[in-house]
Design a protein around this motif. Structure first.
Motif: not given
Length: 119
Positions: A49-67
């Motif tokens: 999921i992190e890889y997919i999210m960060n493949s989007l242009p301009g997105c830098h996402w890291k899962p948090d504890l809630k995720f």
């Protein structure tokens, strides 16, 4: 620069392939067959999921504890409650839920927290 999937994700895929091959050859290793695959499921799920999210242009996402915890709940419900009702191939097991949780917490501690500490 395109983000690469971490090498340990590929180690997880290789482990699953090895376990499937062992099962097809009637080689059963209890802890590996029963809980190791569940242990690596949440880290691999979060990584994908992190890889997919960060493949989007301009997105830098890291899962948090809630995720991570929500993922544990979701996959536990899916594979330990729902799937056993739909197929005899699945069994509901509290130990599997604990393996999901342990894998998720280890992923969070070593991947997410370490990333936050490096910032």
């Amino acid at each position: 620069m395109k983000k690469k999937i971490p090498y340990w994700f590929w180690v997880g895929i290789a482990s699953w392939v090895l376990i499937i091959l062992l099962r097809r050859n009637d080689i059963y290793i209890p802890v590996i067959n029963d809980h190791f695959t569940d242990f690596i499921t949440i880290p691999m799920y979060c990584c994908l999921i992190e890889y997919i999210m960060n493949s989007l242009p301009g997105c830098h996402w890291k899962p948090d504890l809630k995720f991570v915890l929500t993922s544990v709940l979701y996959l536990s419900f899916l594979f330990e409650v729902l799937c056993p009702k739909l197929s005899e191939k699945f069994t509901g097991d509290v130990w599997d839920v604990l393996a999901y949780l342990a894998g998720g917490l280890i992923y969070y501690i070593f991947q997410v927290r370490r990333f936050q500490a490096e910032k």
